[in-house]
Design an enzyme around this catalytic site. Structure first.
Site, PDB file in Angstrom:
ATOM      1  N   LYS A 173       0.843  -1.195   0.000  1.00  0.00           N
ATOM      2  CA  LYS A 173       0.000   0.000   0.000  1.00  0.00           C
ATOM      3  C   LYS A 173       0.881   1.249   0.000  1.00  0.00           C
ATOM      4  CE  LYS A 173      -1.834  -1.561   3.736  1.00  0.00           C
ATOM      5  NZ  LYS A 173      -2.643  -1.841   4.942  1.00  0.00           N
ATOM      6  N   THR A 204      -7.854   8.819   8.672  1.00  0.00           N
ATOM      7  CA  THR A 204      -7.432   7.587   7.993  1.00  0.00           C
ATOM      8  C   THR A 204      -7.245   6.427   8.958  1.00  0.00           C
ATOM      9  OG1 THR A 204      -5.123   8.302   8.172  1.00  0.00           O
ATOM     10  CG2 THR A 204      -6.298   8.865   6.144  1.00  0.00           C
ATOM     11  N   GLY A 206      -7.661   3.191  10.763  1.00  0.00           N
ATOM     12  CA  GLY A 206      -8.401   1.959  10.503  1.00  0.00           C
ATOM     13  C   GLY A 206      -8.537   1.596   9.036  1.00  0.00           C
ATOM     14  N   THR A 207      -7.919   2.367   8.153  1.00  0.00           N
ATOM     15  CA  THR A 207      -8.067   2.070   6.721  1.00  0.00           C
ATOM     16  C   THR A 207      -7.438   0.733   6.348  1.00  0.00           C
ATOM     17  OG1 THR A 207      -6.118   3.436   6.307  1.00  0.00           O
ATOM     18  CG2 THR A 207      -8.272   4.459   5.970  1.00  0.00           C
ATOM     19  N   GLY A 208      -6.290   0.411   6.964  1.00  0.00           N
ATOM     20  CA  GLY A 208      -5.635  -0.859   6.671  1.00  0.00           C
ATOM     21  C   GLY A 208      -6.451  -2.045   7.125  1.00  0.00           C
ATOM     22  N   CYS A 209      -7.032  -1.939   8.318  1.00  0.00           N
ATOM     23  CA  CYS A 209      -7.881  -3.009   8.839  1.00  0.00           C
ATOM     24  C   CYS A 209      -9.077  -3.227   7.914  1.00  0.00           C
ATOM     25  CB  CYS A 209      -8.389  -2.648  10.236  1.00  0.00           C
ATOM     26  SG  CYS A 209      -7.117  -2.279  11.455  1.00  0.00           S
TER      27      CYS A 209
END
Length: 216
Positions: A173, A204, A206-209
């Site tokens: 990412k 932003t 929590g975007t990865g989760c």
């Protein structure tokens, strides 16, 4: 409904972790199940404290779910330490799952460490070879590869190195680069680039989760 088991930590602020995972899975029309690895005291400003769950109880949670309900996919997030990683690996040995998506969570945006240093090798050795996909950001890719990942060319090199560790696909990412957003997918043969205009926001967390759970 497809059954998605999420193995991750709780976020008391509701923006990341298990809470974000359950929301993402539910909005995709799937049934979310959970195995908690840790409790965190956190809010929009950062992580204040972390309480690990004993590895044996992480294993109990996974066994209870997979021996009864089963799972079409498993997503892992914050695993915290080598003991928990080994517990997850043992559980997946006993109850193999066709699809494993690993978000190799290492550090909160506030800088709080979410993976102990001696657990990085356990993550690479125990879980990466089982994974359908891993979804590291640039900092995580750099920590896993042991080199800087700060450009599109470096993302390609990191994706190749990470793929050699065992996962079938690697999604690096690129949100931490400047300019428009660019994510890179590598399946061992081809590179696919996903580009989109950057959204001007500070929200932003929590975007990865959310992304890894949506993929699962």
């Amino acid at each position: 409904m497809k059954r998605i088991l999420i193995i991750a930590a709780s976020d008391s602020g509701g923006g990341a972790g298990i809470q974000a995972d359950v929301k993402a899975v539910t909005l995709h029309g799937c049934h979310a199940m959970t195995a908690l690895t840790a409790l965190t005291a956190q809010n929009t400003l950062g992580v204040e404290n972390v309480l690990p769950v004993p590895p044996s109880f992480v294993e109990d949670q996974i066994r209870a779910v997979l021996s009864d309900i089963g799972a079409d996919a498993v997503k892992t997030g914050m695993l915290l330490n080598a003991g928990i990683i080994r517990a997850v690996a043992r559980s997946l040995d006993r109850h193999p799952c066709p699809l494993l998506v690993i978000d190799p969570v290492m550090k909160a945006k506030s800088g709080h460490s979410l993976l102990e240093p001696d657990a990085v090798d356990a993550l690479r050795r125990e879980l990466f070879p089982r994974a359908f996909m891993i979804t590291p950001n640039l900092d995580e890719a750099a920590a896993l590869c042991g080199c800087a990942v700060d450009s599109p060319a470096a993302m390609r090199e990191a994706a190749v190195r990470l793929h050699a560790m065992g996962p079938r696909q690697v999604l690096v990412k690129g949100g931490h680069l400047s300019g428009d957003c660019c994510d890179l997918l590598y399946d061992g043969r081809d590179f696919t680039v996903f580009e989109a205009p950057r959204i001007a926001t500070l929200h932003t967390h929590g975007t990865g989760c959310t992304l890894a759970s949506a993929i699962a």
